[in-house]
Each structure stands twice: as structure tokens, then as C-alpha cells.
Motif scaffolding. Sequence first.
Motif, PDB file in Angstrom:
ATOM      1  N   VAL A 167       0.847  -1.195   0.000  1.00  0.00           N
ATOM      2  CA  VAL A 167       0.000   0.000   0.000  1.00  0.00           C
ATOM      3  C   VAL A 167       0.881   1.243   0.000  1.00  0.00           C
ATOM      4  O   VAL A 167       1.764   1.391   0.842  1.00  0.00           O
ATOM      5  N   SER A 168       0.649   2.125  -0.965  1.00  0.00           N
ATOM      6  CA  SER A 168       1.448   3.348  -1.043  1.00  0.00           C
ATOM      7  C   SER A 168       0.724   4.511  -0.373  1.00  0.00           C
ATOM      8  O   SER A 168      -0.498   4.619  -0.427  1.00  0.00           O
ATOM      9  N   GLN A 181      -9.014   5.406  -9.887  1.00  0.00           N
ATOM     10  CA  GLN A 181      -7.821   5.031  -9.152  1.00  0.00           C
ATOM     11  C   GLN A 181      -7.468   3.565  -9.374  1.00  0.00           C
ATOM     12  O   GLN A 181      -8.333   2.734  -9.580  1.00  0.00           O
ATOM     13  N   SER A 188     -10.364   5.630  -1.064  1.00  0.00           N
ATOM     14  CA  SER A 188      -9.096   6.290  -0.808  1.00  0.00           C
ATOM     15  C   SER A 188      -8.763   6.251   0.673  1.00  0.00           C
ATOM     16  O   SER A 188      -7.882   6.940   1.120  1.00  0.00           O
ATOM     17  N   TYR A 214      -6.059   0.297  -7.663  1.00  0.00           N
ATOM     18  CA  TYR A 214      -5.835  -0.273  -6.338  1.00  0.00           C
ATOM     19  C   TYR A 214      -5.390  -1.707  -6.457  1.00  0.00           C
ATOM     20  O   TYR A 214      -5.916  -2.458  -7.261  1.00  0.00           O
ATOM     21  N   THR A 215      -4.466  -2.087  -5.604  1.00  0.00           N
ATOM     22  CA  THR A 215      -4.017  -3.470  -5.602  1.00  0.00           C
ATOM     23  C   THR A 215      -5.035  -4.376  -4.936  1.00  0.00           C
ATOM     24  O   THR A 215      -5.105  -5.555  -5.219  1.00  0.00           O
ATOM     25  N   ASP A 216      -5.870  -3.793  -4.064  1.00  0.00           N
ATOM     26  CA  ASP A 216      -6.852  -4.625  -3.359  1.00  0.00           C
ATOM     27  C   ASP A 216      -8.212  -4.627  -4.048  1.00  0.00           C
ATOM     28  O   ASP A 216      -9.144  -5.248  -3.569  1.00  0.00           O
ATOM     29  N   ASP A 229       0.053   7.259  -5.818  1.00  0.00           N
ATOM     30  CA  ASP A 229       0.943   6.984  -6.952  1.00  0.00           C
ATOM     31  C   ASP A 229       0.861   8.105  -7.994  1.00  0.00           C
ATOM     32  O   ASP A 229       1.881   8.538  -8.534  1.00  0.00           O
ATOM     33  N   TRP A 232      -3.581   8.131  -0.419  1.00  0.00           N
ATOM     34  CA  TRP A 232      -3.394   6.679  -0.321  1.00  0.00           C
ATOM     35  C   TRP A 232      -3.542   5.993  -1.675  1.00  0.00           C
ATOM     36  O   TRP A 232      -4.227   6.486  -2.564  1.00  0.00           O
ATOM     37  N   ARG A 233      -2.904   4.855  -1.802  1.00  0.00           N
ATOM     38  CA  ARG A 233      -3.016   3.899  -2.916  1.00  0.00           C
ATOM     39  C   ARG A 233      -2.806   4.549  -4.281  1.00  0.00           C
ATOM     40  O   ARG A 233      -1.795   5.175  -4.517  1.00  0.00           O
ATOM     41  N   GLY A 234      -3.733   4.370  -5.190  1.00  0.00           N
ATOM     42  CA  GLY A 234      -3.596   4.867  -6.557  1.00  0.00           C
ATOM     43  C   GLY A 234      -3.472   6.379  -6.622  1.00  0.00           C
ATOM     44  O   GLY A 234      -2.723   6.913  -7.441  1.00  0.00           O
TER      45      GLY A 234
END
Length: 137
Positions: A26-27, A125, A134, A127-129, A62, A57-59
Motif C-alpha cells: 500500500v502506497s 484510481q 481512498s 488499487y491493488t486490493d 501513486d 493513499w493507494r492509486g
Amino acid sequence: MSGINKVILVGHLGKDPEVRILEGGVSVTSFPLATSETFNKDGRKVEQTEWHNIVMWRGLADMAAKFLQKGKLVYIEGKLRTRSFEDKEGIKKYTTEVVAENFTMLGRKSDFDGDIRSIAKPEDQLYTDGEASSQPY
């Protein structure tokens, strides 16, 4: 009736975004944002600057890391969050941050050298999940 927690800011980045990758990939990106207003006091023009701690957060994080830089003008929508932490001496401290939900780069087209101008609506966005949120965790 529930409350409303909504923040809208237009300001300049005080530093380049700082990116961290947390457990699970998680970024999170953070940076200070300066908003300024001018007013007349005793016939003189006075400028007052307020500093805000922005977290993404997340996307969204990035995208901010990729496109935002110190000094750039940006429109940010989000909500206030207050959290606590312990400093190096073990003293509990509190900080209030703006957790951004989206942002739009502002300024002249030439300011962006061909980069896109409007970024990061929640539905866009990455997202890896697989969630469209957000919010952290």
C-alpha cells in the motif's frame, strides 16, 4: 443526522511529495500545502499563509508522486483526520491531516510539459486490493 467532513483547498506544494510503501504494497504520499489569503489591515495589504499536511493513499498516492512537484498549484478535496502518535521520547502527540480523495492540477498548460491536467477521480484510481476507496486499510 450524520455530520459532514469536507475540505476543499487550492494551494501550492511546499515540498515534493514523499512516497512510502507500507506492508502489503500500500502506497501513501504526503506533502505540505500552502494556502494564502490577502486582506487589508490599517490600509496595508497583508498576506497570511496557512500550511496543511496532505496525505494520499493507494492509486491517488501513486498519481500524486508521479505528477506533483514543489511549487505546483493544485486543487484538493478531502476530509480532516486527527491521529495520535508517540514521539522519540514516548510523549503522545496529535496531528491533523487532510486525507485527499481527489486532486486537480491547476495552472498554465505550459506548467506541465505535456502531463495530464486533471487526475484521480476515485473511480479511476488503481488499487491493488480492488477497492474503490481512498481510505487507509
